[in-house]
Design a protein around this motif. Structure first.
Motif, PDB file in Angstrom:
ATOM      1  N   ALA A  13     -60.413  15.719  44.838  1.00 14.77           N
ATOM      2  CA  ALA A  13     -61.041  16.920  44.657  1.00 14.77           C
ATOM      3  C   ALA A  13     -61.614  17.012  43.588  1.00 14.77           C
ATOM      4  O   ALA A  13     -62.443  18.181  43.385  1.00 14.77           O
ATOM      5  CB  ALA A  13     -59.533  17.893  44.576  1.00 14.77           C
ATOM      6  N   PHE A  14     -61.955  16.144  42.715  1.00 23.74           N
ATOM      7  CA  PHE A  14     -62.639  16.040  41.161  1.00 23.74           C
ATOM      8  C   PHE A  14     -64.101  15.636  41.534  1.00 23.74           C
ATOM      9  O   PHE A  14     -64.278  14.955  42.265  1.00 23.74           O
ATOM     10  CB  PHE A  14     -61.914  15.055  40.399  1.00 23.74           C
ATOM     11  N   GLU A  15     -64.899  16.569  41.134  1.00 22.88           N
ATOM     12  CA  GLU A  15     -66.404  16.644  41.323  1.00 22.88           C
ATOM     13  C   GLU A  15     -66.883  15.864  40.078  1.00 22.88           C
ATOM     14  O   GLU A  15     -66.997  16.393  39.085  1.00 22.88           O
ATOM     15  CB  GLU A  15     -66.997  17.994  41.385  1.00 22.88           C
ATOM     16  N   ALA A  16     -67.412  14.842  40.205  1.00 19.91           N
ATOM     17  CA  ALA A  16     -67.742  13.959  39.280  1.00 19.91           C
ATOM     18  C   ALA A  16     -69.133  14.195  38.642  1.00 19.91           C
ATOM     19  O   ALA A  16     -69.299  14.165  37.658  1.00 19.91           O
ATOM     20  CB  ALA A  16     -67.324  12.159  39.478  1.00 19.91           C
ATOM     21  N   LEU A  17     -69.847  14.364  39.824  1.00 19.72           N
ATOM     22  CA  LEU A  17     -71.494  14.746  39.693  1.00 19.72           C
ATOM     23  C   LEU A  17     -71.724  15.897  40.378  1.00 19.72           C
ATOM     24  O   LEU A  17     -71.275  16.093  41.462  1.00 19.72           O
ATOM     25  CB  LEU A  17     -72.387  13.675  40.004  1.00 19.72           C
ATOM     26  N   SER A  18     -72.470  16.796  39.691  1.00 16.11           N
ATOM     27  CA  SER A  18     -72.528  18.073  40.344  1.00 16.11           C
ATOM     28  C   SER A  18     -74.201  18.415  40.638  1.00 16.11           C
ATOM     29  O   SER A  18     -74.855  18.799  39.627  1.00 16.11           O
ATOM     30  CB  SER A  18     -71.890  19.250  39.679  1.00 16.11           C
ATOM     31  N   LYS A  19     -74.669  18.093  41.937  1.00 20.07           N
ATOM     32  CA  LYS A  19     -75.894  18.539  42.168  1.00 20.07           C
ATOM     33  C   LYS A  19     -77.354  17.857  41.203  1.00 20.07           C
ATOM     34  O   LYS A  19     -77.824  18.823  40.313  1.00 20.07           O
ATOM     35  CB  LYS A  19     -76.399  20.087  42.308  1.00 20.07           C
ATOM     36  N   LEU A  50     -71.952   1.913  45.005  1.00 19.07           N
ATOM     37  CA  LEU A  50     -70.717   1.636  44.756  1.00 19.07           C
ATOM     38  C   LEU A  50     -70.040   3.054  44.750  1.00 19.07           C
ATOM     39  O   LEU A  50     -68.987   2.885  45.208  1.00 19.07           O
ATOM     40  CB  LEU A  50     -70.367   1.189  43.291  1.00 19.07           C
ATOM     41  N   ASN A  51     -70.578   4.139  44.746  1.00 21.31           N
ATOM     42  CA  ASN A  51     -70.172   5.274  44.914  1.00 21.31           C
ATOM     43  C   ASN A  51     -71.044   5.812  46.172  1.00 21.31           C
ATOM     44  O   ASN A  51     -72.233   5.641  46.098  1.00 21.31           O
ATOM     45  CB  ASN A  51     -70.300   6.458  43.796  1.00 21.31           C
ATOM     46  N   LYS A  52     -70.247   6.712  47.075  1.00 23.97           N
ATOM     47  CA  LYS A  52     -70.904   7.121  48.159  1.00 23.97           C
ATOM     48  C   LYS A  52     -71.227   8.831  47.696  1.00 23.97           C
ATOM     49  O   LYS A  52     -70.179   9.548  47.572  1.00 23.97           O
ATOM     50  CB  LYS A  52     -70.231   7.275  49.452  1.00 23.97           C
ATOM     51  N   PRO A  53     -72.216   9.210  47.977  1.00 25.21           N
ATOM     52  CA  PRO A  53     -72.317  10.824  47.656  1.00 25.21           C
ATOM     53  C   PRO A  53     -71.948  11.777  48.656  1.00 25.21           C
ATOM     54  O   PRO A  53     -71.893  11.442  49.800  1.00 25.21           O
ATOM     55  CB  PRO A  53     -74.006  11.139  47.548  1.00 25.21           C
ATOM     56  N   ALA A  54     -71.113  12.853  48.140  1.00 24.26           N
ATOM     57  CA  ALA A  54     -70.690  13.697  48.974  1.00 24.26           C
ATOM     58  C   ALA A  54     -71.855  14.616  49.781  1.00 24.26           C
ATOM     59  O   ALA A  54     -71.543  15.260  50.834  1.00 24.26           O
ATOM     60  CB  ALA A  54     -69.750  14.818  48.523  1.00 24.26           C
TER      61      ALA A  54
END
Length: 235
Positions: A13-19, A50-54
């Motif tokens: 639920a945590f948004e690590a990067l926002s737009k 390594l991370n997949k964008p939502a």
């Protein structure tokens, strides 16, 4: 060369990067400034696969690369030098460097040339090539980490906090080398807390706070920005 468009990353639920919106032109040296935990490494790990964008899009040389695996990203030409060096401490300096050239392992001549280029950039590593990487000083270990990344012959190299834990004189030498790498033709994306040193060598900068870009501009503009100087330069 590299473009992130409205890139959002979530861990549960945590948004690590926002737009996040970032672009890097071919041949540039661009720095991401921000405190520890601001999201700089998350941006790098997302670019690396390594991370997949939502949501959002990442393009490299005009190609959409969302969802590419980390090894595919290296083959495309993006190589990350991680924070904390992440060396194999019991392996020799040369063995660590050769690990970076794994994607080119079938091209023996190219590997040999790459190794000589790294030794030319960091002569001390040639002297210590048989030494265990873990026995080197912090500055020399950082040289190995950068050299290992260069062995993959990147079009874009991402350097994550290369100055962390190093003595001031070594930091100055390290940033001079990073500038040299850029001037030799490699595009550089640098993540740094040391704004004073980074802004002196970078052309442009983005300021990252809480997973968002809060400011961007030419390095000289940000260097003379009172809020930036107070927050990151201490002047």
């Amino acid at each position: 060369m590299l473009k992130l468009t409205d890139t959002t990353v979530k861990f549960g639920a945590f948004e690590a990067l926002s737009k996040i919106n970032i672009d890097v032109q071919e041949g540039e040296l661009v720095v991401l400034l921000g405190a520890n935990g601001a999201g700089k490494s998350t941006i790098f790990n997302t670019i690396s696969g390594l991370n997949k964008p939502a949501s959002g899009e990442i393009t490299f040389l005009g190609k959409r690369v969302n969802g590419y695996s980390p090894d595919r990203m290296v083959k495309e030409g993006i190589v990350q030098c991680p924070e904390g060096k992440k060396l194999f401490p019991d392996m020799s300096v040369q063995q660590n460097l050769m690990m970076g050239g794994f994607v080119h392992r079938r091209h023996k001549g190219q590997l040999k040339d790459s190794l000589e280029e790294v030794y030319e950039l960091f002569p001390i590593l040639k002297e210590k090539r048989e030494n265990a990487a873990g026995s080197l000083s912090g500055g020399q270990q950082q040289m190995v980490a950068i050299g290992r990344a260069l062995m993959a012959r990147p079009k874009l190299i991402m350097l994550d906090e290369p100055s962390i834990g190093l003595a001031p004189l070594i930091v100055e030498q390290m940033f001079s080398t990073i500038k040299q790498i850029n001037q030799s033709g490699t595009t550089v994306l640098l993540a740094e807390q040391n704004a004073n040193a980074a802004l002196k060598i970078a052309g442009r900068a983005y300021v990252i706070e809480n997973g968002s870009v809060v400011l961007q501009g030419r390095s000289e503009e940000l260097f003379n920005n009172d809020a930036i100087r107070k927050a990151y330069i201490g002047a």
